[in-house]
Design an enzyme around this catalytic site. Structure first.
Site, PDB file in Angstrom:
ATOM      1  N   SER A  15       0.842  -1.353   0.149  1.00  0.00           N
ATOM      2  CA  SER A  15       0.173  -0.017   0.088  1.00  0.00           C
ATOM      3  C   SER A  15       0.879   1.212  -0.058  1.00  0.00           C
ATOM      4  O   SER A  15       2.025   1.117   0.410  1.00  0.00           O
ATOM      5  CB  SER A  15      -1.043   0.134   1.018  1.00  0.00           C
ATOM      6  OG  SER A  15      -1.495  -1.253   1.214  1.00  0.00           O
ATOM      7  N   ASP A  50       8.449  -9.161  10.694  1.00  0.00           N
ATOM      8  CA  ASP A  50       8.456 -10.641  11.138  1.00  0.00           C
ATOM      9  C   ASP A  50       7.807 -10.661  12.710  1.00  0.00           C
ATOM     10  O   ASP A  50       8.576 -10.670  13.391  1.00  0.00           O
ATOM     11  CB  ASP A  50       9.685 -11.190  10.897  1.00  0.00           C
ATOM     12  CG  ASP A  50       9.658 -12.860  11.057  1.00  0.00           C
ATOM     13  OD1 ASP A  50       8.683 -13.475  11.307  1.00  0.00           O
ATOM     14  OD2 ASP A  50      10.884 -13.304  11.426  1.00  0.00           O
ATOM     15  N   ASP A  65       6.778 -16.531  14.622  1.00  0.00           N
ATOM     16  CA  ASP A  65       7.894 -17.295  14.636  1.00  0.00           C
ATOM     17  C   ASP A  65       7.693 -18.726  14.796  1.00  0.00           C
ATOM     18  O   ASP A  65       6.560 -19.008  15.466  1.00  0.00           O
ATOM     19  CB  ASP A  65       8.791 -16.665  15.772  1.00  0.00           C
ATOM     20  CG  ASP A  65       9.496 -15.508  15.296  1.00  0.00           C
ATOM     21  OD1 ASP A  65       9.736 -15.372  14.159  1.00  0.00           O
ATOM     22  OD2 ASP A  65       9.811 -14.632  16.241  1.00  0.00           O
TER      23      ASP A  65
END
Lengths: 804, 124
Positions: free
Chosen positions: A277, A349, A352
């Site tokens: 975006s 991230d 995990d």
């Protein structure tokens, strides 16, 4: 005799009546479908022809007025919040019921109920990654911490359900008729589930791929090919920003024993390429009017019915307008009388994987440090159309669910990984949007954002008082450098997340001196930010184009900002093509076709406009070259990711003879030039075929932008071959299946001027004239007027309805 | 005469009542109507069939022409029929079959209660 005759005919008649009421395989029951009074024919009627002056909506404290403008955008005027959201639920269901329900069915892993065993694996995947589990946690969290919001969620659900209960067969959305099922009741839980689904759509991780890459390449080569901070990165928060806080400390273990297996399991489905975006705000110092202007265009899969539904929601306290998400309360990207805000995905991230060592086959306990921890079992009950219920047992550890195990998708039976993801922790994203909808200033915006966990977003902000701001908000784990980049050993307590970055230490900026804030899914900060930040999917092109344009511009108008959202400049091509042309020696230029293509490429101004031919040539040539360069890597059986385009171009430019270009299993020593030449040859072959089959290779005709119905098999409900420019990595990010799902430009000030558009239409009904009527305008870069309306404003009214 | 009357009544029934009741309720009403009108086998079959078939065909044409919607074409394509014409035809034929068998059932039902010698009047 006459009895026999009667009974035979009666039996035939009943048999006929029953036969046409039942499905045959994929064919839905014929009579309910074809009956002109109840069947699909009724869905041919558009909303304006069905307009009613008054509709019944119970449990309101006073009547609610809904004014539809000529684009079928409802403007809801209610006297308080509970009435407002009850009406929002009712009106949204009226226009988008099938879609909102279908999306939550997908989010809940319940597609098999509709389509049968075909979707069982998809549903198992959705369940096993714990979306429904996360939504249950979220619901409990909201009930306990924010009962007021919970009441509003219930009001919304009640509005939806009142609509469902009132709805006649004739008005049942056509998809239900074709797929032969009926809507069930809505609930607060479903609204929460839908927001979790957004997280699933927008958050990915490449831990599996990086674990494999580390094994294949080793740490040194990995860092060379996949640098976490490549040179030339332009972060979201302006470089040089001062961080006025004392960071929490993170202790890094001295030695980190990673699980060392090369894994061939399928990775978790990832957000699709092209999901991203843009948003930005320019301060009054850079605009012609002296007022701030804010722009936002989230890029998602291009689908019909559109993901977004435009609305204005007004109470005596506030009046907000913009894009709503059918199923969620309030406006998600929009503005009110005082502020405007927008979102882009803050990819990072936050997911995990931990290797779990079970004590024994019963999987009742797993090793954690010196102890054995108990697991819990969650049994997922998946109903399957035409078959028995499927029971799937998912093992939960304190990290999260064990997604892949011996029963699901794992080719190696001894490998069990648990998924740790903040979507499994209780959170209240709905609150953020409720507060933003009525926010009046920068302080309100920050308070709203404090409630927000996932999917992490870059929230752009501008206000009437002249402030512009950007804040990267999510619940981000505190990590030591490299933590969670690879699979970790769940038996080692040192691998645990050590807490979260406090909200006030999330990267943010207010009124930077450069006069604008912007984000386009790139790195959040420069390297001075005191926390470890990593993601594989940071973007390198849109942000640099955007920032260079915004820096140059002055006296900015709304039209300028609209133009920038529709900007087709192909920065990747502008950087890569000159290098490729130089590396391509003259010998390849023999042949009339090669000469024709090369001259098109050499004359190109790097704009990927729909009528241009060069973007097609570059696109194919680049893809072939890139495929050739990383051929050896991609031939690995284990899943991996390839180096970014950006990094690849840097290698080609700076070290064209570097050993990274050499393919080890050939006798020669390849360089960047060999791959460029090979890519060119392959491009010639592809183009020959294309020109023979299709003829025209102008960009729009090549990329064939398609806005696809949520059921891809319903091809005639999709809109294919939309003539428009842009592409992945371009500000106008319209590729074949992805692009700006919503474009909004708002100028703050005493009188707010707003424009918006999305590729679809307000109606979810494929038979309505309002189903896809925005697409042509969207494709041309045009906008609809989105100014706030007052309840008595007379011009441009399609019809109005009182809910009572 | 009865044929035209029944055809007309069935069509009227479909147009007025069908918007509020499902097709199977209409079937029952058509059977009752056929029994009341008292029309013989083949006549009942075709009158019921044409009444409902033409009503459904007419309604589908009406709905799609006032709405100007492309939905019939889209549905035709989706169902693999190629064009919307086939859908109009299917709707009409389905209406015909439902109406025809319902009316025939009603007509035969009436026959069960008919006295044997009533043909001495030379009419049915």
């Amino acid at each position: 005799m006459k009895y026999v005759g009667f009974l035979v005919v009666l039996a035939l008649t009943i048999a006929l009546a029953v036969a046409v009421s039942r499905p045959f395989g994929a064919i839905p029951p014929l009579a309910p479908l074809l009956d002109p009074n109840h069947g699909f024919w009724q869905n041919a009627i558009s909303e304006d022809e069905l307009a009613e002056d008054e509709l019944e909506l119970k449990n309101l404290s006073s009547e609610v007025k809904v004014v539809y403008d000529e684009n079928l955008i409802p403007h809801v005027f209610a006297s308080n919040a509970a009435d407002l959201y009850r009406a929002q639920g009712y009106i949204t269901a009226k226009h988008r019921l099938w879609q909102m329900e279908f999306q939550t069915m997908a989010a809940g892993g319940r597609i098999s109920e509709i389509v049968g065993p075909l979707a069982l694996d998809l549903d198992r995947m959705t369940r096993r990654k714990g979306l429904a589990y996360g939504a249950e946690k979220g619901m409990k969290f909201i009930q306990e911490n924010d009962p007021d919001s919970y009441l509003l969620l219930e009001a919304y659900a009640d509005g939806v359900n009142q609509y469902i209960d009132q709805m006649s067969d004739a008005r049942l959305p056509v998809e239900y008729k074709i797929l032969n099922y009926r809507p069930e009741h809505w609930s607060a839980y479903k609204s929460i589930l839908l927001l979790k689904y957004m997280t699933d759509m927008l958050v990915g991780d490449r831990d599996l791929e990086y674990s494999n890459l580390r094994k294949i390449l080793g740490d040194v080569m990995l860092d060379k090919l996949y640098p976490e901070y490549p040179s030339g990165v332009e972060p979201i928060i302006e470089p040089g920003h001062k961080w006025n806080f004392n960071p929490l400390s993170v202790t890094q273990p001295d030695s980190i024993p990673y699980p060392n297996d090369q894994l061939v399991i399928d990775p978790l489905p990832q957000p699709e390429e092209g999901t991203g975006s843009n948003n930005w705000a320019v301060s009054g110092s850079k605009t012609k009017s002296g007022n701030p202007i804010l722009a936002n265009d989230p890029h998602l899969s291009l689908n019909l019915p559109s993901l977004w539904f435009s609305m204005q929601l007004t109470t005596p306290e506030h009046s907000v307008k913009g894009a709503t998400l059918p199923g969620a309360l309030g406006v998600i990207s929009g503005f009110n009388e005082n502020i405007a805000w927008g979102v882009t995905n803050a990819t990072r991230d936050t997911r995990d994987w931990y290797k779990i060592t079970f004590q024994d086959k019963t999987r009742k306990a797993y090793r954690f440090g010196e102890k054995w921890e108990q697991t819990t079992f969650r049994v997922e009950e998946i109903k399957v159309k035409g078959e028995d219920v499927f029971l799937d047992t998912v093992v939960y550890t304190h990290y999260g669910p064990v997604v892949y195990d011996k029963t699901f998708n794992s080719k190696r039976q001894d490998i069990n990984f648990a998924l740790k993801w903040n979507v499994h922790e209780g959170s209240n994203e709905q609150k953020t949007f409720l507060l933003l909808n009525s926010a009046k200033n920068y302080e309100d915006y920050n308070i709203a954002l404090d409630n927000y966990t996932a999917p992490a977003q870059n929230f752009v902000f501008a206000s009437n008082s002249g402030d512009i701001a950007m804040r990267i908000q999510g619940k981000f784990p505190l990590k030591w450098k490299g933590q969670g980049k690879f699979f970790m050993d769940g038996a080692d307590p040192r691998m645990e997340w050590q807490g979260y970055i406090p909200n006030e230490q999330n990267a943010s900026t207010l009124n930077p001196s450069r006069g604008f804030v912007s984000s386009a899914n790139q790195h959040p900060t420069d390297s001075t930010y005191p926390y470890y930040v990593f993601d594989n999917s940071f973007e390198f092109y849109r942000n640099r184009r955007l920032n260079s344009q915004l820096s140059e511009m002055s006296e900015i108008t709304i039209e300028d900002m609209q133009g920038l959202q529709f900007d087709d400049y192909y920065l990747h091509a502008a950087e890569a093509l000159p290098i490729m042309l130089e590396l391509l020696s003259s010998e390849a230029e023999s042949g009339a076709e090669a000469k024709k293509y090369l001259s098109l490429l050499k004359e190109w101004d790097f704009y990927a406009d729909p009528n241009q031919k060069a973007p097609t040539l570059f696109y194919i040539w680049w893809r072939k070259t890139y495929g050739q360069i990383w051929k050896e890597l991609s031939e690995n059986v284990a899943p991996i990711v390839l180096p970014s385009y950006y990094q690849t171009v840097l290698f080609m430019k700076n070290e064209p003879s570097d050993p990274v270009f050499d393919l080890k299993n050939t006798s020669e020593m390849e360089t960047a030039a060999s791959h460029v030449k090979q890519g060119f040859e392959e491009m010639l072959a592809d183009m020959k075929k294309w020109e023979a089959d299709e003829g025209d290779f102008s960009w729009a005709n090549y990329k064939k932008t398609t806005i696809q119905h949520l059921v891809p098999q319903f091809k005639s409900f999709s809109v294919e071959n939309v003539y428009t420019g842009g592409g992945s990595g371009i500000l106008n990010a319209t590729s074949s299946r992805h692009g700006a799902s919503w474009r909004m430009v708002v100028e703050l000030g005493p009188e707010i001027k707003a424009f918006g558009i999305y590729p679809g239409g307000q109606s979810g009904n494929p038979g309505s004239k309002y189903y896809s009527n925005f697409i042509q305008k969207w494709a041309n870069g045009e906008y609809l007027n989105f100014d706030l309306r007052t309840s008595d404003q007379a011009e441009g009214v399609l019809f109005q309805t009182i809910l009572n | 005469m009865k044929f035209i009357l029944l055809t007309f009544l069935v069509a009227l029934l479909v147009i007025v009542i069908n918007p509020f009741l499902p097709y199977w309720a209409i079937m029952i009403l058509i059977a009752i109507l056929a029994a009341l009108v008292g029309i013989k086998g083949a006549g009942a079959f075709f009158a019921g069939g044409f009444g409902m078939g033409l009503a459904w065909l007419g309604q589908s044409i009406y709905v799609s022409s006032i709405s100007g919607s492309s939905l019939p074409e889209k549905m035709g394509e989706l169902m693999g029929l190629g064009s919307d014409m086939a859908l109009f035809a299917f709707t009409g034929i389905l209406g015909f079959l439902l109406g025809a068998f319902s009316a025939l059932s009603g007509s035969l039902f009436r026959k069960l209660f008919k006295r044997k010698p009533d043909n001495i009047y030379g009419r049915s």
